[in-house]
Design a protein around this motif. Structure first.
Motif, PDB file in Angstrom:
ATOM      1  N   GLU B  15      12.341   3.241  -7.477  1.00  0.00           N
ATOM      2  CA  GLU B  15      11.248   4.196  -7.269  1.00  0.00           C
ATOM      3  C   GLU B  15      10.892   4.421  -5.809  1.00  0.00           C
ATOM      4  O   GLU B  15      10.107   5.309  -5.498  1.00  0.00           O
ATOM      5  N   ILE B  16      11.393   3.555  -4.916  1.00  0.00           N
ATOM      6  CA  ILE B  16      10.899   3.633  -3.531  1.00  0.00           C
ATOM      7  C   ILE B  16      11.449   4.849  -2.795  1.00  0.00           C
ATOM      8  O   ILE B  16      12.565   5.300  -3.047  1.00  0.00           O
ATOM      9  N   ASP B  17      10.619   5.411  -1.930  1.00  0.00           N
ATOM     10  CA  ASP B  17      11.106   6.476  -1.037  1.00  0.00           C
ATOM     11  C   ASP B  17      10.701   6.103   0.391  1.00  0.00           C
ATOM     12  O   ASP B  17      11.495   5.515   1.103  1.00  0.00           O
ATOM     13  N   PHE B  18       9.480   6.404   0.788  1.00  0.00           N
ATOM     14  CA  PHE B  18       9.062   5.967   2.120  1.00  0.00           C
ATOM     15  C   PHE B  18       8.718   4.484   2.084  1.00  0.00           C
ATOM     16  O   PHE B  18       8.042   4.017   1.174  1.00  0.00           O
ATOM     17  N   TYR B  19       9.170   3.739   3.088  1.00  0.00           N
ATOM     18  CA  TYR B  19       9.035   2.283   3.149  1.00  0.00           C
ATOM     19  C   TYR B  19       8.190   1.945   4.376  1.00  0.00           C
ATOM     20  O   TYR B  19       8.613   2.224   5.496  1.00  0.00           O
ATOM     21  N   LEU B  20       7.008   1.358   4.161  1.00  0.00           N
ATOM     22  CA  LEU B  20       6.145   1.002   5.293  1.00  0.00           C
ATOM     23  C   LEU B  20       6.441  -0.405   5.806  1.00  0.00           C
ATOM     24  O   LEU B  20       6.433  -1.371   5.037  1.00  0.00           O
ATOM     25  N   VAL B  21       6.703  -0.499   7.112  1.00  0.00           N
ATOM     26  CA  VAL B  21       6.763  -1.799   7.784  1.00  0.00           C
ATOM     27  C   VAL B  21       5.582  -1.852   8.744  1.00  0.00           C
ATOM     28  O   VAL B  21       5.412  -0.944   9.563  1.00  0.00           O
ATOM     29  N   THR B  22       4.768  -2.902   8.627  1.00  0.00           N
ATOM     30  CA  THR B  22       3.583  -2.989   9.495  1.00  0.00           C
ATOM     31  C   THR B  22       3.990  -3.397  10.910  1.00  0.00           C
ATOM     32  O   THR B  22       5.023  -4.054  11.116  1.00  0.00           O
ATOM     33  N   ASP B  23       3.176  -2.985  11.868  1.00  0.00           N
ATOM     34  CA  ASP B  23       3.409  -3.373  13.266  1.00  0.00           C
ATOM     35  C   ASP B  23       2.058  -3.397  13.972  1.00  0.00           C
ATOM     36  O   ASP B  23       1.553  -2.352  14.390  1.00  0.00           O
ATOM     37  N   SER B  24       1.488  -4.606  14.096  1.00  0.00           N
ATOM     38  CA  SER B  24       0.129  -4.710  14.651  1.00  0.00           C
ATOM     39  C   SER B  24       0.085  -4.356  16.131  1.00  0.00           C
ATOM     40  O   SER B  24      -0.956  -3.977  16.642  1.00  0.00           O
ATOM     41  N   CYS B  43       2.905   5.465  -1.052  1.00  0.00           N
ATOM     42  CA  CYS B  43       3.985   4.580  -0.585  1.00  0.00           C
ATOM     43  C   CYS B  43       4.158   3.439  -1.578  1.00  0.00           C
ATOM     44  O   CYS B  43       3.172   2.806  -1.985  1.00  0.00           O
ATOM     45  N   LYS B  44       5.404   3.180  -1.994  1.00  0.00           N
ATOM     46  CA  LYS B  44       5.628   2.197  -3.067  1.00  0.00           C
ATOM     47  C   LYS B  44       6.265   0.896  -2.607  1.00  0.00           C
ATOM     48  O   LYS B  44       6.652   0.053  -3.432  1.00  0.00           O
ATOM     49  N   ILE B  45       6.398   0.728  -1.280  1.00  0.00           N
ATOM     50  CA  ILE B  45       6.911  -0.552  -0.781  1.00  0.00           C
ATOM     51  C   ILE B  45       6.361  -0.812   0.619  1.00  0.00           C
ATOM     52  O   ILE B  45       6.382   0.069   1.482  1.00  0.00           O
ATOM     53  N   VAL B  46       5.834  -2.024   0.788  1.00  0.00           N
ATOM     54  CA  VAL B  46       5.205  -2.410   2.049  1.00  0.00           C
ATOM     55  C   VAL B  46       5.795  -3.740   2.511  1.00  0.00           C
ATOM     56  O   VAL B  46       5.873  -4.691   1.730  1.00  0.00           O
ATOM     57  N   GLN B  47       6.201  -3.776   3.765  1.00  0.00           N
ATOM     58  CA  GLN B  47       6.684  -5.032   4.349  1.00  0.00           C
ATOM     59  C   GLN B  47       5.720  -5.463   5.452  1.00  0.00           C
ATOM     60  O   GLN B  47       5.489  -4.725   6.408  1.00  0.00           O
ATOM     61  N   TYR B  48       5.154  -6.648   5.289  1.00  0.00           N
ATOM     62  CA  TYR B  48       4.259  -7.209   6.301  1.00  0.00           C
ATOM     63  C   TYR B  48       5.117  -7.917   7.344  1.00  0.00           C
ATOM     64  O   TYR B  48       5.729  -8.947   7.072  1.00  0.00           O
ATOM     65  N   ARG B  49       5.148  -7.333   8.527  1.00  0.00           N
ATOM     66  CA  ARG B  49       5.969  -7.891   9.605  1.00  0.00           C
ATOM     67  C   ARG B  49       5.046  -8.255  10.751  1.00  0.00           C
ATOM     68  O   ARG B  49       4.413  -7.395  11.352  1.00  0.00           O
ATOM     69  N   GLU B  50       4.961  -9.563  11.038  1.00  0.00           N
ATOM     70  CA  GLU B  50       4.014 -10.033  12.044  1.00  0.00           C
ATOM     71  C   GLU B  50       4.636 -11.225  12.755  1.00  0.00           C
ATOM     72  O   GLU B  50       5.080 -12.158  12.104  1.00  0.00           O
ATOM     73  N   LYS B  51       4.681 -11.153  14.075  1.00  0.00           N
ATOM     74  CA  LYS B  51       5.346 -12.221  14.816  1.00  0.00           C
ATOM     75  C   LYS B  51       4.393 -13.041  15.682  1.00  0.00           C
ATOM     76  O   LYS B  51       4.738 -14.137  16.098  1.00  0.00           O
TER      77      LYS B  51
END
Ligand code: NI
Lengths: 225, 225
Positions: B15-24, B43-51
């Motif tokens: 089902e996914i189309d646009f894919y959100l990756v976070t960037d603080s 948006c149907k997929i979220v990736q929490y990316r935090e370093k």
């Protein structure tokens, strides 16, 4: 947890004296060399503390350290429960800015060792209640290694913490050859002296010095009881 | 793994189309606001990316993101299997410098989604064989966001990867309004456009634009089949 494993975890922790925390930024010969030399000198607990490397490299290094420690020293990972799970370490050491102890315990199970950094008597009592297997108390003295650690809490606070809890107290922060006797005299079951050891040209000799000194003071204390 | 959960995982990914990756670091309004707006836009997929944040803060943020995504979007954590386990995320996204896929699978189980970053056809085939649920392929174009990502691989390589594997291909790297149609036309099942979205004054509008465009191109492709 099985009574057997509870006993095992606790009797292992009763044996510790000098406590090695790795520091790849300060180390002269590298983390793996430091661990090897310290364990060969009789160090019975090693904490892999690494902040700058990729997860992949950390797992590789942790895996090597686990082999070196196997059957000789407790092997803990600082902060990263994922690394500890990946290599099946003996446990973790967590700080107040890391995963909450309750969550770490849920992920690791009762048989793993969890140490928690505390800064005073209140935090130490809470740590014991929450199920920490030992506390890391510090900074005992002012320290240049960890600039965000704040001012040293002093030996009186160490005595207070030792009197307030039954789990082992590991002293950390600004400890060196000159003041390590006083740290044990004031109640530390174990101590960390990062720069004194890993910045040294002879990690083995330094580790032996600390182990010998800690044991000597502990014998004096038990003779006086 | 149960057949039921295998199906569920895969139908969610279909089902996914646009894919959100976070960037603080890039975000104008903050990670939680970005996730909220993107999920509200469909948006149907979220990736929490935090370093850069402490484990404690990451668990707190991940816990909030999980609530926002609940029942609406797949929620993955970048790299940190410990954070994913702590908040019971839907899975993780790992890179070639993160935990090996086999280890991540062992810790997370078969029912969790694991996406793997790949850079070419060979890595994509290996990822599928090793059990990745999707691949993140990139950088498709040259990108300023991730300076260590290298030069863009181009649309031809994207087509090659899409032809070589059956799991979804998520395109990433240098994707914006101007080139996103070509990315879907050349086989991407989903795409990431970090700076185009989180640097925008209107995350909702940008997310809607990408979702609408991706769906329109996908419809055109399926009409032409
Ligand atoms: Ni047990």
């Amino acid at each position: 947890m099985s009574q057997k494993n509870f006993s095992r975890k606790n009797s292992l922790l009763k044996e510790i004296d000098f406590y090695l925390v790795t520091d790849s930024r300060l180390s002269k010969k590298g983390t793996l060399s430091d661990v090897k030399e310290a364990v060969e000198s009789g160090c019975k607990i090693v904490q892999y503390r690494e902040k700058d490397k990729s997860t992949k490299v950390m797992i590789e290094e942790a895996s090597e350290i686990k082999k070196i420690c196997s059957g000789k020293a407790i092997f803990l990972v600082n902060d990263r429960i994922d690394i500890a799970l990946a290599v099946d370490a003996d446990g973790v050491h967590i700080g107040q800015d890391d995963m909450p102890l309750e969550t770490a315990r849920r992920l690791l199970g009762e048989d793993k060792i969890i140490g928690l950094s505390v800064h005073d008597r209140e935090e130490a009592i809470l740590a014991e209640k929450a199920g920490a297997d030992y506390v890391g108390l510090g900074p005992i003295f002012d320290t240049a290694t960890k600039k965000d650690a704040g001012e040293g809490i002093g030996l009186l606070k160490l005595r207070e913490v030792k009197a307030a809890i039954r789990i082992p107290v590991v002293a950390i922060g600004g400890i060196n050859r000159g003041n390590c006797e006083s740290v044990v005299q004031n109640g530390a079951d174990s101590l960390v002296a990062i720069s004194a050891v890993v910045c040294s040209d002879d990690v083995k000799k330094e580790t032996e010095y600390f182990i010998d000194t800690i044991r000597r003071i502990k014998r004096q204390i038990s003779d006086n009881l």
